[in-house]
Design a protein around this motif. Structure first.
Motif, PDB file in Angstrom:
ATOM      1  N   UNK A 118      10.152  -9.144   0.279  1.00 40.60           N
ATOM      2  CA  UNK A 118       9.495 -10.322   0.065  1.00 40.60           C
ATOM      3  C   UNK A 118       8.613 -10.574   0.410  1.00 40.60           C
ATOM      4  N   UNK A 119       7.742 -10.921  -0.972  1.00 38.09           N
ATOM      5  CA  UNK A 119       6.254 -11.537  -0.865  1.00 38.09           C
ATOM      6  C   UNK A 119       6.240 -13.049  -0.181  1.00 38.09           C
ATOM      7  N   UNK A 120       7.511 -13.786  -1.067  1.00 38.30           N
ATOM      8  CA  UNK A 120       7.827 -15.285  -0.561  1.00 38.30           C
ATOM      9  C   UNK A 120       9.149 -15.770   0.441  1.00 38.30           C
ATOM     10  N   UNK A 121       9.425 -16.517   0.674  1.00 34.91           N
ATOM     11  CA  UNK A 121      10.917 -17.146   0.665  1.00 34.91           C
ATOM     12  C   UNK A 121      10.869 -18.467  -0.215  1.00 34.91           C
ATOM     13  N   UNK A 122      11.794 -18.159  -0.887  1.00 34.57           N
ATOM     14  CA  UNK A 122      12.249 -18.826  -1.772  1.00 34.57           C
ATOM     15  C   UNK A 122      12.820 -20.502  -1.498  1.00 34.57           C
ATOM     16  N   UNK A 123      12.169 -21.491  -1.733  1.00 30.10           N
ATOM     17  CA  UNK A 123      12.256 -21.936  -1.951  1.00 30.10           C
ATOM     18  C   UNK A 123      13.894 -22.777  -1.367  1.00 30.10           C
ATOM     19  N   UNK A 124      15.495 -22.609  -2.529  1.00 30.01           N
ATOM     20  CA  UNK A 124      16.612 -22.854  -2.045  1.00 30.01           C
ATOM     21  C   UNK A 124      17.244 -21.827  -0.647  1.00 30.01           C
ATOM     22  N   UNK A 156      10.641  -5.849   3.426  1.00 29.74           N
ATOM     23  CA  UNK A 156       9.206  -5.435   3.220  1.00 29.74           C
ATOM     24  C   UNK A 156       7.872  -6.584   3.196  1.00 29.74           C
ATOM     25  N   UNK A 157       7.276  -7.047   4.055  1.00 28.43           N
ATOM     26  CA  UNK A 157       6.911  -8.744   4.235  1.00 28.43           C
ATOM     27  C   UNK A 157       5.498  -9.088   3.998  1.00 28.43           C
ATOM     28  N   UNK A 158       4.827  -9.942   3.449  1.00 28.75           N
ATOM     29  CA  UNK A 158       3.599 -10.415   3.946  1.00 28.75           C
ATOM     30  C   UNK A 158       3.713 -11.558   5.146  1.00 28.75           C
ATOM     31  N   UNK A 159       4.463 -11.648   5.386  1.00 26.67           N
ATOM     32  CA  UNK A 159       3.854 -12.818   6.635  1.00 26.67           C
ATOM     33  C   UNK A 159       4.783 -12.130   7.781  1.00 26.67           C
ATOM     34  N   UNK A 177       8.281  -3.921   7.403  1.00 22.27           N
ATOM     35  CA  UNK A 177       7.368  -3.174   7.457  1.00 22.27           C
ATOM     36  C   UNK A 177       5.871  -4.326   6.793  1.00 22.27           C
ATOM     37  N   UNK A 178       4.927  -4.878   7.480  1.00 23.47           N
ATOM     38  CA  UNK A 178       4.157  -5.260   7.094  1.00 23.47           C
ATOM     39  C   UNK A 178       2.964  -4.986   6.247  1.00 23.47           C
ATOM     40  N   UNK A 179       2.801  -5.495   4.983  1.00 20.89           N
ATOM     41  CA  UNK A 179       1.956  -5.434   3.713  1.00 20.89           C
ATOM     42  C   UNK A 179       1.197  -6.232   3.536  1.00 20.89           C
ATOM     43  N   UNK A 180      -0.077  -6.475   3.506  1.00 20.87           N
ATOM     44  CA  UNK A 180      -0.826  -7.945   3.475  1.00 20.87           C
ATOM     45  C   UNK A 180      -1.189  -8.180   2.062  1.00 20.87           C
ATOM     46  N   UNK A 357      -5.456  -1.527   1.929  1.00 14.61           N
ATOM     47  CA  UNK A 357      -5.651   0.451   2.676  1.00 14.61           C
ATOM     48  C   UNK A 357      -4.642   0.440   4.084  1.00 14.61           C
ATOM     49  N   UNK A 358      -5.245  -0.874   4.811  1.00 14.03           N
ATOM     50  CA  UNK A 358      -4.530  -0.059   6.156  1.00 14.03           C
ATOM     51  C   UNK A 358      -3.004  -0.684   6.496  1.00 14.03           C
ATOM     52  N   UNK A 359      -2.367  -1.582   5.968  1.00 10.58           N
ATOM     53  CA  UNK A 359      -1.367  -2.195   6.381  1.00 10.58           C
ATOM     54  C   UNK A 359      -0.463  -0.917   5.137  1.00 10.58           C
ATOM     55  N   UNK A 360      -0.985  -0.327   4.268  1.00 12.60           N
ATOM     56  CA  UNK A 360      -0.091   0.595   2.899  1.00 12.60           C
ATOM     57  C   UNK A 360       0.163   1.273   3.925  1.00 12.60           C
ATOM     58  N   UNK A 361      -0.293   2.235   4.658  1.00 15.88           N
ATOM     59  CA  UNK A 361      -0.051   3.347   5.417  1.00 15.88           C
ATOM     60  C   UNK A 361       1.691   3.426   5.632  1.00 15.88           C
ATOM     61  N   UNK A 362       1.853   2.345   6.704  1.00 10.60           N
ATOM     62  CA  UNK A 362       3.626   2.540   6.883  1.00 10.60           C
ATOM     63  C   UNK A 362       4.401   2.099   6.089  1.00 10.60           C
TER      64      UNK A 362
END
Length: 374
Positions: A118-124, A156-159, A177-180, A357-362
């Protein structure tokens, strides 16, 4: 039979973040990519040592309710591709593809592992609209996601706010899992700090017309340049709006890998003031945050959103009250007198803690575990 370790299913032409993840994962695993090509694209996505399969079904890329029939066609073809590939793990973006991945797991291979990206929450699904139609759509989408969550192994989330504000009802913390949204640093190898007339830049798909027009409106009074880099549904309208402004420039749609460094080399301040009436805007952490920090460029964001908390905490720039021209003028002036050495230090501290590189490890560790268990 094209069996693979990890099958990536993407809702459109792969974005830089998708490619970053794919490139990291393919170093350890056999990877295949399937993406939905909804419109004719001048670029053909290729990735070395990785099989790529576009599903060519023309559809409206911005309004999902206008592509319902096309979505069914896509899902039918997608299920055939998954069945043929027989992956150990599926990395899937967007709910329409997750529904297919869940169906495959439920009916064909209960051992397959699923990562829901989930890179972004969907507006709907995530909005403040209380009309009957909107509430009905939100409830339906919520129920779909809730049902699918039973088959998902990792989210997997970006926030972090995506989990805190919405997905806490679907998953437990151990699944998160948080990956920036941090960039592939190599594409910025040719970046150099801008020298010349002070320029405020908006980078990415051009949205939020009111916020963009406000920046254009103040540019003449402040004697600054404005640069818009990106396409999007409002690009044409903004070009028309600013056609008499000699200090407003457009690059248009660009190739990220080959052009992003030169774009950032043309700006002194990054403009990330989004429309705060959109609920997702209040909790998202866009890639511009990390790109700006990596380049040491100050950032202007909207007041009262999660992004502003991060910018203020690390002193990466300033937040602006949405729709307040005088506040925007003040904050741009504040940017112009920032201590550059202090800003560079703050950007470095933030970025080193939040690099890709730091956040992809998980995520890589999770895939190692899931592939071994499948």
């Amino acid at each position: 039979m094209d069996k693979c370790d990890i099958l990536f299913i993407l809702p459109s032409y792969p974005e830089p973040r998708n490619t970053n993840i794919i490139n990291a994962v393919k170093q350890k695993f056999n990877v295949k990519v399937i993406y939905w090509e909804k419109k004719k694209n001048s670029l053909t996505y290729k990735n070395s040592n990785c099989e790529v399969t576009p599903i060519l079904i023309r559809a409206n890329d911005h309004k999902p309710l206008l592509r319902i029939f096309r979505t069914f066609l896509f899902q039918k073809k997608l299920l055939k591709e998954i069945t043929k590939t027989q992956p150990s793990c599926i990395h899937v973006s967007k709910l329409d593809s997750l529904l297919v991945a869940s169906e495959y797991k439920r009916n064909k291979n209960n051992n397959v592992r699923i990562v829901y990206d989930v890179s972004d929450m969907h507006n709907l699904a995530y909005n403040d609209n209380n009309s009957f139609f909107s509430r009905m759509i939100k409830k339906q989408l919520y129920n779909f996601e809730k049902k699918c969550s039973y088959y998902v192994n990792r989210l997997l989330i970006t926030s972090p706010k995506f989990f805190e504000e919405y997905y806490f009802n679907f998953y437990n913390k151990e699944q998160i899992i948080f990956v920036t949204n941090s960039p592939n640093e190599s594409v910025f190898s040719s970046f150099f700090p801008h020298k010349g007339r002070f320029t405020v830049g908006f980078v990415g798909s051009i949205r939020y017309p009111n916020q963009m027009k406000m920046l254009i409106d103040i540019s003449n009074d402040m004697d600054i340049d404005v640069l818009f880099a990106g396409g999007g549904v409002y690009e044409k309208a903004l070009r028309e709006y600013s056609k008499h402004n000699k200090n407003v420039f457009f690059i248009g749609q660009y190739d990220y890998d080959s052009q992003i460094a030169s774009i950032y080399s043309r700006i002194d301040c990054l403009y990330v003031q989004y429309d705060t009436t959109i609920k997702n805007v209040r909790i998202a952490l866009p890639n511009k945050l990390y790109e700006g920090a990596f380049c040491g460029i100050p950032i202007i964001v909207s007041h009262g959103v999660y992004l502003a908390e991060i910018v203020n905490k690390y002193k990466l720039g300033f937040d602006v009250i949405d729709g307040d021209k005088s506040d925007l003028i003040k904050k741009i002036n504040d940017v112009r007198v920032l201590n550059k050495e202090e800003l560079q230090h703050n950007c470095k501290v933030f970025y080193e803690a939040n690099s890709f590189k730091t956040t992809i490890v998980k995520l890589l560790a999770a895939y190692e575990e899931m592939c071994n268990d499948s």
